[in-house]
Design an enzyme around this catalytic site. Structure first.
Site, PDB file in Angstrom:
ATOM      1  N   SER A  29       0.834  -1.207   0.000  1.00 42.55           N
ATOM      2  CA  SER A  29       0.000   0.000   0.000  1.00 42.55           C
ATOM      3  C   SER A  29       0.866   1.254   0.000  1.00 42.55           C
ATOM      4  O   SER A  29       0.371   2.362   0.123  1.00 42.55           O
ATOM      5  CB  SER A  29      -0.946  -0.009   1.211  1.00 42.55           C
ATOM      6  OG  SER A  29      -0.182  -0.121   2.394  1.00 42.55           O
ATOM      7  N   LEU A  32       6.034   3.448  -3.275  1.00 44.38           N
ATOM      8  CA  LEU A  32       6.835   2.802  -4.319  1.00 44.38           C
ATOM      9  C   LEU A  32       5.971   1.848  -5.154  1.00 44.38           C
ATOM     10  O   LEU A  32       6.067   1.791  -6.378  1.00 44.38           O
ATOM     11  CB  LEU A  32       8.005   2.039  -3.676  1.00 44.38           C
ATOM     12  CG  LEU A  32       8.924   1.322  -4.651  1.00 44.38           C
ATOM     13  CD1 LEU A  32       9.726   2.319  -5.475  1.00 44.38           C
ATOM     14  CD2 LEU A  32       9.892   0.385  -3.920  1.00 44.38           C
ATOM     15  N   THR A  33       5.109   1.095  -4.464  1.00 45.61           N
ATOM     16  CA  THR A  33       4.263   0.140  -5.174  1.00 45.61           C
ATOM     17  C   THR A  33       3.305   0.858  -6.120  1.00 45.61           C
ATOM     18  O   THR A  33       3.156   0.477  -7.287  1.00 45.61           O
ATOM     19  CB  THR A  33       3.443  -0.691  -4.165  1.00 45.61           C
ATOM     20  OG1 THR A  33       4.357  -1.273  -3.251  1.00 45.61           O
ATOM     21  CG2 THR A  33       2.639  -1.767  -4.844  1.00 45.61           C
ATOM     22  N   HIS A 258      24.314   4.203  -6.726  1.00 45.11           N
ATOM     23  CA  HIS A 258      24.205   4.673  -8.114  1.00 45.11           C
ATOM     24  C   HIS A 258      25.525   5.206  -8.686  1.00 45.11           C
ATOM     25  O   HIS A 258      25.915   4.845  -9.795  1.00 45.11           O
ATOM     26  CB  HIS A 258      23.164   5.790  -8.225  1.00 45.11           C
ATOM     27  CG  HIS A 258      21.870   5.499  -7.539  1.00 45.11           C
ATOM     28  ND1 HIS A 258      21.275   4.261  -7.556  1.00 45.11           N
ATOM     29  CD2 HIS A 258      21.032   6.290  -6.813  1.00 45.11           C
ATOM     30  CE1 HIS A 258      20.141   4.305  -6.871  1.00 45.11           C
ATOM     31  NE2 HIS A 258      19.970   5.519  -6.403  1.00 45.11           N
TER      32      HIS A 258
HETATM   33  C1  BG6 Z   1      17.061   7.166  -4.970  1.00 47.05           C
HETATM   34  C2  BG6 Z   1      17.435   8.067  -3.826  1.00 47.05           C
HETATM   35  O1  BG6 Z   1      17.801   5.978  -4.907  1.00 47.05           O
HETATM   36  O2  BG6 Z   1      17.338   7.826  -6.195  1.00 47.05           O
HETATM   37  C3  BG6 Z   1      16.685   9.387  -3.929  1.00 47.05           C
HETATM   38  O3  BG6 Z   1      17.097   7.431  -2.593  1.00 47.05           O
HETATM   39  C4  BG6 Z   1      16.909  10.016  -5.270  1.00 47.05           C
HETATM   40  O4  BG6 Z   1      17.104  10.270  -2.902  1.00 47.05           O
HETATM   41  C5  BG6 Z   1      16.614   9.029  -6.380  1.00 47.05           C
HETATM   42  O5  BG6 Z   1      16.041  11.140  -5.368  1.00 47.05           O
HETATM   43  C6  BG6 Z   1      17.008   9.593  -7.723  1.00 47.05           C
HETATM   44  O6  BG6 Z   1      16.517   8.746  -8.724  1.00 47.05           O
HETATM   45  P1  BG6 Z   1      16.191   9.305 -10.159  1.00 47.05           P
HETATM   46  O7  BG6 Z   1      15.847   8.098 -10.961  1.00 47.05           O
HETATM   47  O8  BG6 Z   1      15.052  10.274 -10.007  1.00 47.05           O
HETATM   48  O9  BG6 Z   1      17.427  10.000 -10.620  1.00 47.05           O
END
Ligand code: BG6
Length: 510
Positions: A29, A32-33, A258
């Site tokens: 709920s 993210l989902t 990332h």
């Molecule tokens: C998430 C971080 O992993 O990546 C966020 O927790 C960040 O803080 C988001 O905003 C950025 O993702 P994207 O795809 O919008 O660049």
């Protein structure tokens, strides 16, 4: 001939045959989902990549019946859907069960539900669990899944995979503890640690570009490359995520995953094949080759910043849930050196921040200038170096800036940009990162998911920095590692310029 056909000839698309899966989402709920997972699954359904025997089971604490859950999903998703009847066909494959994550009854109910759904199906669907819950709950959910035998792989049944969202710990020690806990129930082959950047089209293109062409690889080293810059700039602040962000900060939130993953893809050696472990072996080797940050001279290699108010944009310390004297960083700029033959002496500059001027993520490979110019009086030093830019977002694509003859007299030279944008060729057909990653999880392909030793290596690199920052007084301006303030809507702290400047370089203008 369509525009895309005129650009792309030859089409080696390996056909994908979907396999039956029961996808069980914990945290069904949550945001993210609703925002990412269900729309991604629906898109797979639309593209015939969701097997007809696949089902989705949403599980969360909120008490509601399946019908109400479907209605909520429909309400949220319908505005972006061309054919509402198609959405309803997808939703008919979704069911919901409520239950506390620490509550044993949840797991026995879940096992009964799964047995009922899967009964008589041939082949027996695989089970893909997605933990879209706070990471603090992994330690409750995974052991209970194990105790009730729900994730146990028996011979005749399909696989049982568990997809996890970050954070995977907050330093070396906690990451190791989490890993040990997961491995008490699951083997590494069953664990899918997600980094959604790896599902982005341009990020995936890095390997094709490097290893499916002869053009780039011979120049991909300290012989021809001057520096590499990786930027992930966001214009948003932390929104309603203070609870998480106050404990995380930018280094943990963006660098540990990332940024280092993108760096590894740009700098790693060619894997022996395109399978999950060969690719991840190379990433591991690369991350292990990064020179530890010299803590004594840390500010020459890494600086941290925090946004302050500007106009109607709040400063970080005024955001809801943030301590007024918080020292959590919302910006980091770093210089990374890689100790191997290929990259010796080439600085990799990485920067990422929240509340910057605009949203843009890119990887720029800046080549060296030509050593000598025969085009006198145009001197070598006056020619622009070639630069290859991979734009991750928002306008996914790549461009190559080269020197070329300009129309006009004999000695007319200029910088020409060869530009490719996914959107102008493929329109809205590009796949969301979650769509790609969910598909791979359902197919049992771990290539784009992070292995535990890669996570451990990245924490080994960053934990000493986090510890050093904790030990310095962030507000003491005399301390070289203090927290630099920058205005919301700017490009970050002015001092970030010093990092490439000390090597004679500049950050790229974005
Ligand atoms: C998430 C971080 O992993 O990546 C966020 O927790 C960040 O803080 C988001 O905003 C950025 O993702 P994207 O795809 O919008 O660049």
């Amino acid at each position: 001939m369509s525009l895309s056909d005129s650009y792309w000839q030859g089409n080696f698309c390996v056909e994908i045959s979907p396999v039956p899966n029961t996808i069980i989402i914990f945290g069904a709920s949550g945001d993210l989902t609703f925002r990412k997972l269900m729309p991604a699954l629906f898109n797979l359904f639309r593209r015939n990549l969701f097997h007809e025997n696949s089902r989705v089971v949403g599980c969360a604490r909120t008490v509601m019946k399946t019908e109400e859950y479907r209605n909520r999903l429909r309400e949220k998703m319908v505005e972006n859907v061309e054919d509402p009847a198609e959405l309803d066909r997808f939703l008919s494959k979704v069911c919901y069960m409520h239950g506390g994550y620490q509550d044993q009854a949840t797991y026995s109910n879940l096992e009964h539900l799964l047995e009922k759904l899967e009964k008589g199906q041939d082949p027996v669907p695989n089970r893909t669990f997605y933990l879209a819950t706070p990471a603090s709950l992994y330690g409750e959910i995974v052991p209970l899944l194990g105790r009730y035998g729900i994730t146990e792989e028996r011979n005749a049944d399909g696989w049982r995979h568990v997809v996890l969202e970050k954070p995977f710990g907050h330093d070396v020690k906690s990451a190791r503890a989490l890993d040990m806990l997961l491995h008490e129930t699951l083997s590494e082959r069953q664990i899918y640690r997600i980094d959604h950047y790896l599902g982005k089209e341009t990020v995936q293109n890095i390997m094709m570009l490097r290893f499916a062409n002869v053009l780039f690889e011979p120049t991909w080293s300290n012989k021809y490359i001057d520096n590499v810059q990786i930027t992930v700039a966001e214009d948003i602040g932390i929104g309603a995520r203070a609870g998480y962000y106050e404990k995380a900060g930018l280094l943990r939130d963006m660098f540990q995953n990332h940024m280092l993953e993108m760096l590894a893809l740009v700098a790693m050696e060619m894997p022996s094949s395109f399978d999950a472990n060969s690719v991840r072996d190379e990433k591991l080797k690369l991350i292990n080759s990064i020179r530890p940050f010299p803590i004594k001279h840390l500010s020459k290699y890494m600086i941290r910043g925090q946004y302050t108010a500007d106009g109607d944009m709040k400063g970080y310390c005024e955001e809801d849930g943030v301590k007024p004297d918080s020292t959590t960083e919302t910006f980091v700029a770093a210089k990374v050196m890689i100790d191997n033959w290929r990259w010796h002496g080439v600085p990799f500059y990485l920067r990422s921040g929240k509340r910057l001027k605009r949203k843009v993520s890119e990887i720029a490979i800046q080549f060296k200038k030509v050593p000598y110019s025969i085009f006198q009086p145009i001197a070598a030093k006056d020619m622009q170096p070639d630069v290859l830019v991979l734009t991750v977002q928002p306008d996914e694509g790549m461009s190559l800036g080269i020197q070329a003859k300009k129309p006009g007299p004999k000695l007319c030279m200029g910088n020409l940009t060869l530009d490719f944008k996914y959107n102008s060729i493929f329109g809205g057909q590009s796949h969301d990162a979650y769509e790609r990653l969910l598909l791979d999880a359902m197919l049992g392909d771990q290539t784009l998911f992070i292995r535990s030793d890669v996570i451990a290596a990245s924490w080994r690199l960053l934990t000493p920095v986090l510890e050093a920052w904790d030990s310095f007084d962030a507000h003491n301006l005399d301390c070289p590692c203090h927290l630099r303030k920058y205005k919301a809507g700017s490009w970050g702290p002015a001092d970030a310029a010093a990092i490439p400047k000390s090597d004679g370089f500049k950050w790229r203008n974005l």
